[in-house]
Design a protein around this motif. Structure first.
Motif, PDB file in Angstrom:
ATOM      1  N   THR A   1      19.908 -78.091 104.664  1.00  0.00           N
ATOM      2  CA  THR A   1      21.124 -78.670 105.246  1.00  0.00           C
ATOM      3  C   THR A   1      20.782 -79.696 106.323  1.00  0.00           C
ATOM      4  N   SER A   2      19.777 -79.395 107.150  1.00  0.00           N
ATOM      5  CA  SER A   2      19.363 -80.343 108.184  1.00  0.00           C
ATOM      6  C   SER A   2      18.823 -81.630 107.568  1.00  0.00           C
ATOM      7  N   ILE A   3      18.071 -81.485 106.467  1.00  0.00           N
ATOM      8  CA  ILE A   3      17.566 -82.680 105.773  1.00  0.00           C
ATOM      9  C   ILE A   3      18.728 -83.519 105.256  1.00  0.00           C
ATOM     10  N   ALA A   4      19.697 -82.846 104.632  1.00  0.00           N
ATOM     11  CA  ALA A   4      20.844 -83.566 104.069  1.00  0.00           C
ATOM     12  C   ALA A   4      21.658 -84.261 105.157  1.00  0.00           C
ATOM     13  N   TRP A   5      21.928 -83.534 106.271  1.00  0.00           N
ATOM     14  CA  TRP A   5      22.697 -84.124 107.365  1.00  0.00           C
ATOM     15  C   TRP A   5      21.939 -85.282 108.007  1.00  0.00           C
ATOM     16  N   GLY A   6      20.635 -85.134 108.165  1.00  0.00           N
ATOM     17  CA  GLY A   6      19.847 -86.204 108.759  1.00  0.00           C
ATOM     18  C   GLY A   6      19.894 -87.470 107.930  1.00  0.00           C
TER      19      GLY A   6
ATOM     20  N   VAL B   1      21.324 -90.378 117.691  1.00  0.00           N
ATOM     21  CA  VAL B   1      20.884 -89.203 118.445  1.00  0.00           C
ATOM     22  C   VAL B   1      20.925 -87.967 117.539  1.00  0.00           C
ATOM     23  N   LEU B   2      21.961 -87.862 116.713  1.00  0.00           N
ATOM     24  CA  LEU B   2      22.056 -86.737 115.781  1.00  0.00           C
ATOM     25  C   LEU B   2      20.963 -86.798 114.720  1.00  0.00           C
ATOM     26  N   VAL B   3      20.625 -88.012 114.291  1.00  0.00           N
ATOM     27  CA  VAL B   3      19.530 -88.167 113.330  1.00  0.00           C
ATOM     28  C   VAL B   3      18.244 -87.588 113.924  1.00  0.00           C
ATOM     29  N   GLY B   4      18.006 -87.879 115.201  1.00  0.00           N
ATOM     30  CA  GLY B   4      16.833 -87.339 115.874  1.00  0.00           C
ATOM     31  C   GLY B   4      16.879 -85.831 115.963  1.00  0.00           C
ATOM     32  N   LEU B   5      18.072 -85.266 116.204  1.00  0.00           N
ATOM     33  CA  LEU B   5      18.223 -83.813 116.287  1.00  0.00           C
ATOM     34  C   LEU B   5      17.819 -83.144 114.977  1.00  0.00           C
ATOM     35  N   TYR B   6      18.328 -83.661 113.870  1.00  0.00           N
ATOM     36  CA  TYR B   6      18.015 -83.062 112.574  1.00  0.00           C
ATOM     37  C   TYR B   6      16.539 -83.256 112.226  1.00  0.00           C
ATOM     38  N   ALA B   7      15.969 -84.390 112.616  1.00  0.00           N
ATOM     39  CA  ALA B   7      14.553 -84.633 112.349  1.00  0.00           C
ATOM     40  C   ALA B   7      13.685 -83.612 113.094  1.00  0.00           C
ATOM     41  N   ILE B   8      14.052 -83.295 114.321  1.00  0.00           N
ATOM     42  CA  ILE B   8      13.299 -82.304 115.108  1.00  0.00           C
ATOM     43  C   ILE B   8      13.379 -80.934 114.447  1.00  0.00           C
TER      44      ILE B   8
ATOM     45  N   ILE C   1      10.002 -78.956 112.830  1.00  0.00           N
ATOM     46  CA  ILE C   1       9.507 -77.691 113.381  1.00  0.00           C
ATOM     47  C   ILE C   1       9.657 -76.542 112.379  1.00  0.00           C
ATOM     48  N   MET C   2      10.844 -76.447 111.770  1.00  0.00           N
ATOM     49  CA  MET C   2      11.103 -75.305 110.906  1.00  0.00           C
ATOM     50  C   MET C   2      10.463 -75.443 109.532  1.00  0.00           C
ATOM     51  N   GLY C   3      10.278 -76.681 109.072  1.00  0.00           N
ATOM     52  CA  GLY C   3       9.656 -76.890 107.767  1.00  0.00           C
ATOM     53  C   GLY C   3       8.269 -76.269 107.666  1.00  0.00           C
ATOM     54  N   PRO C   4       7.346 -76.616 108.569  1.00  0.00           N
ATOM     55  CA  PRO C   4       6.006 -76.013 108.517  1.00  0.00           C
ATOM     56  C   PRO C   4       6.031 -74.496 108.703  1.00  0.00           C
ATOM     57  N   LEU C   5       6.929 -73.984 109.555  1.00  0.00           N
ATOM     58  CA  LEU C   5       7.022 -72.532 109.748  1.00  0.00           C
ATOM     59  C   LEU C   5       7.470 -71.844 108.463  1.00  0.00           C
ATOM     60  N   TYR C   6       8.377 -72.463 107.751  1.00  0.00           N
ATOM     61  CA  TYR C   6       8.831 -71.908 106.469  1.00  0.00           C
ATOM     62  C   TYR C   6       7.686 -71.884 105.462  1.00  0.00           C
TER      63      TYR C   6
END
Length: 261
Positions: free
Chosen positions: A130-135, A184-191, A195-200
């Motif tokens: 969802t974060s990827i899609a929103w970004g 700014v929101l694009v940056g939020l989703y990118a962060i 972070i969560m991608g590698p942890l997953y």
């Protein structure tokens, strides 16, 4: 409630003078810059700490049960129970069910992915996707000059009652400001994804839980602060006769005359 955005402080005392009947340009206390108008309307639409907690708590319950029992089905049931309790709390306090509804959808998707694969870490996959899609969507909205933040402004525009939620789009300055805020929101989703991608991929469930909470309301609050600073520092003038201001003036006058709805 929404994370507060700095209140508008009129720079001239004349802005506090009451409007005269029939005079559309008379001062009414309404903001005199594009940024101030947008700041006022964003304050009515942004979610706050409670909404983010309602979204994150079902996932926390899921992980706690999984770590204690390693029972995937029980973890899904635990997160569903939390959603029901959150909905009940909202109904008792008379609050909106918007964020509880979002957590219900997120929990259902997480349960589907986790139960289908049998891997607990897959419960976090819907949020990452969802974060990827929103970004991507937010970035495309800026490139197409229909920034996502503009729709948030439109949702708080009094003109929406008249079937005109896109009045902001007819003000080029408002489109430019909303585009900067959307980045700014694009940056939020990118962060979040970075972070969560590698942890997953590493299957680190405990770290994913911490990241989901930290990258929820705290990160959102940080993004709101950045947007607030951009709006406070911006000084894009707006014509007193601009329809974006006139709509806000009419709503403000009505509220002063009849009181809050």
């Amino acid at each position: 409630m929404a994370t507060p955005i700095p209140p508008v402080e009129p720079r001239e005392a004349a802005l506090d003078a009451p409007a005269q009947p029939g005079d559309r340009t008379a001062p009414t206390g309404v903001e005199e810059t594009v940024e101030a108008v947008i700041r006022h309307r964003l304050a009515d639409t942004l979610g706050g700490w409670r909404g983010s907690l309602e979204t994150a708590l079902p996932t926390v319950a899921f992980v706690i049960w999984w770590l204690a029992r390693e029972d995937l089905t029980g973890a899904v049931v635990a997160s569903a129970v939390v959603v029901v309790l959150l909905a009940a709390a909202r109904l008792v306090t008379g609050g909106t069910l918007r964020y509880v509804g979002a957590s219900l959808v997120a929990t259902a998707l997480a349960a589907f992915f986790a139960l289908r694969s049998g891997n607990a870490e897959d419960a976090f996959l819907p949020g990452i996707l969802t974060s990827i899609a929103w970004g991507i969507g937010a970035l495309l909205s800026v490139l197409l000059r229909w920034p996502v933040v503009g729709f948030m402004i439109g949702a708080a525009d009094p003109a929406i009652a008249e079937g005109d939620p896109f009045r902001w789009r007819r003000n080029p300055a408002a489109v430019r400001v909303c585009s900067r805020l959307t980045l700014v929101l694009v940056g939020l989703y990118a962060i979040r994804v970075a972070i969560m991608g590698p942890l997953y991929l590493a299957g680190n469930i405990a770290a994913l839980t911490v990241a989901k909470v930290v990258l929820g309301w705290p990160l959102w609050a940080g993004a709101v602060v950045v947007m607030g600073l951009l709006l406070v520092r911006g000084r894009t003038p707006i014509d007193p006769d601009d329809e974006l201001v006139r709509g806000h003036s009419a709503a403000a006058d009505a509220q002063r005359e009849h009181g809050p709805a």
